[in-house]
Design an enzyme around this catalytic site. Sequence first.
Site, PDB file in Angstrom:
ATOM      1  N   ASP A   1      16.448 -17.183 -36.641  1.00  0.00           N
ATOM      2  CA  ASP A   1      15.225 -16.786 -37.340  1.00  0.00           C
ATOM      3  C   ASP A   1      15.494 -15.503 -38.103  1.00  0.00           C
ATOM      4  OD1 ASP A   1      15.485 -15.423 -34.817  1.00  0.00           O
ATOM      5  OD2 ASP A   1      13.450 -14.645 -35.086  1.00  0.00           O
TER       6      ASP A   1
ATOM      7  N   GLU B   1      14.078 -14.436 -32.099  1.00  0.00           N
ATOM      8  CA  GLU B   1      14.569 -13.088 -31.811  1.00  0.00           C
ATOM      9  C   GLU B   1      13.760 -12.018 -32.519  1.00  0.00           C
ATOM     10  OE1 GLU B   1      16.919  -9.394 -31.944  1.00  0.00           O
ATOM     11  OE2 GLU B   1      16.250 -10.561 -33.643  1.00  0.00           O
TER      12      GLU B   1
HETATM   13  N1  BES Z   1      20.107  -7.512 -35.356  1.00  0.00           N
HETATM   14  C1  BES Z   1      18.981  -6.776 -34.908  1.00  0.00           C
HETATM   15  C2  BES Z   1      19.341  -5.798 -33.822  1.00  0.00           C
HETATM   16  C3  BES Z   1      20.034  -4.553 -34.317  1.00  0.00           C
HETATM   17  C4  BES Z   1      19.371  -3.716 -35.189  1.00  0.00           C
HETATM   18  C5  BES Z   1      21.289  -4.262 -33.914  1.00  0.00           C
HETATM   19  C6  BES Z   1      19.991  -2.578 -35.647  1.00  0.00           C
HETATM   20  C7  BES Z   1      21.901  -3.130 -34.369  1.00  0.00           C
HETATM   21  C8  BES Z   1      21.248  -2.284 -35.235  1.00  0.00           C
HETATM   22  C9  BES Z   1      17.920  -7.724 -34.376  1.00  0.00           C
HETATM   23  O1  BES Z   1      17.799  -8.885 -35.151  1.00  0.00           O
HETATM   24  C10 BES Z   1      16.581  -7.054 -34.456  1.00  0.00           C
HETATM   25  O2  BES Z   1      16.106  -6.819 -35.525  1.00  0.00           O
HETATM   26  N2  BES Z   1      15.968  -6.799 -33.321  1.00  0.00           N
HETATM   27  C11 BES Z   1      14.632  -6.330 -33.246  1.00  0.00           C
HETATM   28  C12 BES Z   1      14.175  -6.668 -31.872  1.00  0.00           C
HETATM   29  C13 BES Z   1      12.703  -6.633 -31.644  1.00  0.00           C
HETATM   30  C14 BES Z   1      11.935  -7.563 -32.527  1.00  0.00           C
HETATM   31  C15 BES Z   1      12.422  -6.942 -30.193  1.00  0.00           C
HETATM   32  C16 BES Z   1      14.582  -4.843 -33.514  1.00  0.00           C
HETATM   33  O3  BES Z   1      15.523  -4.120 -33.148  1.00  0.00           O
HETATM   34  O4  BES Z   1      13.605  -4.392 -34.101  1.00  0.00           O
HETATM   35 MN    MN Z   2      19.607  -9.679 -35.566  1.00  0.00          MN
HETATM   36 MN    MN Z   3      16.703  -8.338 -36.989  1.00  0.00          MN
END
Ligand code: BES
Ligand code: MN
Ligand code: MN
Length: 475
Positions: free
Chosen positions: A101, A166
């Site tokens: 997603d 996710e």
């Molecule tokens: N890929 C990201 C996580 C990430 C962000 C890793 C920045 C390293 C650096 C992931 O898809 C993401 O956006 N996660 C969300 C999680 C939330 C919706 C629970 C986030 O970090 O905001």
């Molecule tokens: Mn991600």
């Molecule tokens: Mn993300």
Amino acid sequence: MVEFKKLSECIEKKQEIFIDRLRRAVEIPSVSAEAGHRNDVFRMIDWTQKELEKLGATCEQIQNGKQEMPDGTILDLPPVLFATLGQDKSKKTLCIYGHLDVQPAALCDGWDSDPFKLTERDGKLYGRGSTDDKGPVMAWINAIETLQEMKVDIPINIKFVLEGMEESGSVGLDDILIKHKDSFLSDVEFTCISDSYWLGKSKPCLAYGLRGLCYYCVEISVCQQDLHSGVFGGTVHEGMADLCWLMSQLIDAEGTIKIDGIHEQVAPVTAEEIELYKKIDFDIDDYRNDLKAHKLVTDDKVKILMNRWRFPSLSIHGIEGAFAGPGAKTVIPAKVVGKFSLRIVPDMTPKAVDKCVIDYLNKLWAQRKSPNQFKVYPTKGSKPWLADYKNPHYQAGAKAIKTVFGTEPDYICEGGSIPVTLTFQELTQKNVMLLPIGACDDMAHSQNEKINITNYMDGTKVLAVYLMELGNCSS
Ligand code: BES
Ligand code: MN
Ligand code: MN
């Protein structure tokens, strides 16, 4: 082991095929947060299943129940895709997690090209999901496809866990994994996730930490419907004024969190950690220039990195129901919902943070003495994650990076969150590693998200070499 030069050439030759694969993935607007796109998330999962089946994987879609949206509508949750490639008892098993997603995107947000049409400019592939996380997921598929075409015996069994929620908090995923702890996950020796970014633009990294996330909605309702501010202004207590005041009490001008009891939960920083942070290759001026920010909160490298990875931060995201369009609409919103979140670090827990936040907001609300209706509710929080980067699994990742780039990676943490990371670690009791392929300026979640063609291609190489390296890895 297959000669790297040959592998590299085979991957290079397939560049058009790999870009085309990413193009087809980006074309499916699998935005998990928007009800109107839920069907596209299902389509994206079906499409990826077919790609994995072409590699000979056995796939299963694990049904994931329903989701109630804040407005009461009920949506079907997309299934979680489990895939198994290789079931040789003499080999160890790697679990690969990724998400299919993406964040919402629209041309009118300020994109220079349609976010759902992969567009190449100056060696960069622009499109929503290009780096987060469709590019990396496709890179795994590219890597396996190449090794198979080269008739290389992949020295490990591979299991995929791919989800479609996710970006909306991985709803339902933990429960599914818990149910499969003693079946699908029982033989997993290592988990690898490529869903983060390099710290800079040229030096590869391995990441061993993530912050957790606690997200809050503060709802204030005034009356039944929006009101003309000329007719009714001065006669009701305005919800926007209440909300803006409340939200202004969360952080001070320096960004320091003002909520009681938060800082006490943060694990003390050790001298060893400071030494580790000092060694990291990170150019503060470059960072500021990339952001085009007027000024950073400090010019101290270690402090900036610790603020990103090692300390909590609070961000105010928006207000639902408030007027946000262009022009001047003279309205008093009937109901407004403020949104903010905290990134949390060891030893903070969502439970303890929720309590502090709710107590603090209730205390403020009592001070405000507003007759409006006030509600604060947390959404499901995620815990921070830390792994042992001295585990041999990380050495396999480092060797793969050394083979492709001729350099040792930096060992870093991340400020973002991937809620399921800790779940894998806890359920399998085995090491989890983040192996990013994208660059720091890929702009995930933002306008003009991209992945560099070089990162996508070299990333595919790193993942392929890593799969081969795992054959010699005794974690
Ligand atoms: N890929 C990201 C996580 C990430 C962000 C890793 C920045 C390293 C650096 C992931 O898809 C993401 O956006 N996660 C969300 C999680 C939330 C919706 C629970 C986030 O970090 O905001
Ligand atoms: Mn991600
Ligand atoms: Mn993300």
